[in-house]
Design an enzyme around this catalytic site. Structure first.
Site, PDB file in Angstrom:
ATOM      1  N   GLU A  63       0.844  -1.208   0.000  1.00  0.00           N
ATOM      2  CA  GLU A  63       0.000   0.000   0.000  1.00  0.00           C
ATOM      3  C   GLU A  63       0.871   1.246   0.000  1.00  0.00           C
ATOM      4  O   GLU A  63       1.907   1.302   0.675  1.00  0.00           O
ATOM      5  CB  GLU A  63      -0.902  -0.019   1.240  1.00  0.00           C
ATOM      6  CG  GLU A  63      -1.922   1.092   1.304  1.00  0.00           C
ATOM      7  CD  GLU A  63      -2.888   0.905   2.473  1.00  0.00           C
ATOM      8  OE1 GLU A  63      -3.354   1.920   3.010  1.00  0.00           O
ATOM      9  OE2 GLU A  63      -3.171  -0.264   2.860  1.00  0.00           O
ATOM     10  N   ASP A 111       0.210   5.350   0.662  1.00  0.00           N
ATOM     11  CA  ASP A 111      -0.828   6.235   1.202  1.00  0.00           C
ATOM     12  C   ASP A 111      -0.470   7.704   1.154  1.00  0.00           C
ATOM     13  O   ASP A 111       0.630   8.097   1.573  1.00  0.00           O
ATOM     14  CB  ASP A 111      -1.088   5.920   2.681  1.00  0.00           C
ATOM     15  CG  ASP A 111      -1.669   4.548   2.925  1.00  0.00           C
ATOM     16  OD1 ASP A 111      -2.279   3.992   2.004  1.00  0.00           O
ATOM     17  OD2 ASP A 111      -1.509   4.041   4.055  1.00  0.00           O
ATOM     18  N   GLU A 152      -2.445  10.675   3.163  1.00  0.00           N
ATOM     19  CA  GLU A 152      -3.535  10.985   4.085  1.00  0.00           C
ATOM     20  C   GLU A 152      -3.444  12.466   4.448  1.00  0.00           C
ATOM     21  O   GLU A 152      -2.428  12.915   4.992  1.00  0.00           O
ATOM     22  CB  GLU A 152      -3.455  10.126   5.351  1.00  0.00           C
ATOM     23  CG  GLU A 152      -3.744   8.658   5.087  1.00  0.00           C
ATOM     24  CD  GLU A 152      -3.626   7.810   6.339  1.00  0.00           C
ATOM     25  OE1 GLU A 152      -4.488   6.937   6.539  1.00  0.00           O
ATOM     26  OE2 GLU A 152      -2.652   8.017   7.103  1.00  0.00           O
TER      27      GLU A 152
END
Length: 298
Positions: free
Chosen positions: A101, A103, A105
């Site tokens: 993953e 990310d 954010e």
């Protein structure tokens, strides 16, 4: 048309079809993505898409296909005003407990306080590689581009084409690298006031709801992977060889160029507020990739 021309034309069309099956590039939401949850929290306004967060639900969407290597980009205008407690995510992820993953954010904040972006990298289900920086502009006033570039040498997070993080392939040092799992592309907005703003000290003020994040210009320029194909086969399928060349495998994209390296050092020196590599309380023994990473600041 002569028979030779027909054969040539047929081969050309065949090669182009193979290329088109392998590559995806577009800017329309409905061609690339579909809602994942809270359909009633989607607002379409011409070419703009807005996701809504209120005290009943957030919302999210995901790509219709999965990809291996290439670049995904999205333009966002983040929640305006008092956005404390909210998180808007843009990320790539595979599936399963051993998933990979990448990310972005975006952590909301009280009015007037800087908006932070946190990045993370999971490899074989292991994350805890958070870095956080304060953006050098107000991301609520206009659209800005956020991108993830991925090949077999590096993963690069970019903001308006400025690299803010690089995760380098260091398999030669025994460090796993994400290169054998196809990933979907996702985005969502949700309430995370237990941790998002100042460690959870500032809670979401629902009197400011609904919180809206606005999207435009969805782009995926990457190798599309059939669900039925195994990871190693997808890796081979999405890697350049003598009979096929992919842009992400160009030698110049195996590392940052000099200008990009300077940009990254500027971001880290002027805007980074947290790096897991320097967090001795969480990691008494420095993670191995931190010891060898060429862009690490001491």
């Amino acid at each position: 048309m002569s028979s030779k021309m027909c054969v040539f034309y047929g081969l050309f069309v065949c090669l182009m079809l193979v290329f088109c099956v392998s590559m995806t590039t577009s800017s329309r939401f409905d061609e690339l993505f579909q809602p994942s949850w809270a359909f009633d929290h989607f607002v379409h306004e011409g070419d703009l898409l807005k996701l809504k967060l209120d005290n009943s639900s957030g919302a999210g969407f995901g790509s219709k296909n999965k990809y291996m290597f290439g670049k995904v980009s999205i333009q966002l205008k983040l929640v305006e005003g008092d956005s404390a407690g909210t998180v808007t995510a843009f990320y790539m992820s595979s599936e399963g407990t051993k998933h990979n993953e990448f990310d972005f954010e975006f952590l909301g904040n009280s009015t007037g306080e800087p908006y932070s972006v946190q990045t993370n990298v999971y490899v074989n289900g292991v994350g805890n590689r958070e870095q956080r920086l304060n953006l050098w502009f107000d991301p609520t006033k206009d659209f800005h581009s956020y991108s993830i570039f991925w090949n077999q040498r590096q993963v690069v997070f970019l903001v308006d084409e400025t690299p803010i993080r690089v995760h380098t392939n260091m398999e030669h040092r025994g460090i796993p690298y994400p290169k054998d799992q196809a990933m979907g592309v996702y985005s969502s907005i949700w309430n995370a006031d237990d941790w998002a703003t100042q460690g959870g000290r500032v809670k979401t003020d629902w009197s400011h709801a609904p919180f809206l994040v606005t999207y435009k210009s969805f782009e995926i320029n990457a190798c599309e992977c059939p669900v039925s194909v195994a990871g190693m086969d997808n890796r081979k399928r999405c890697s350049s060889s003598e009979d096929k060349k992919y842009w992400w495998d160009e030698p110049k994209l195996s590392v940052l160029n000099l200008h990009q390296s300077h940009q990254l050092m500027w971001v880290r020196a002027k805007h980074m507020v947290y790096d897991y590599c320097n967090d001795a309380s969480r990691f008494p023994v420095t993670p191995l990739e931190c010891l060898h990473h060429r862009h690490r600041l001491l």
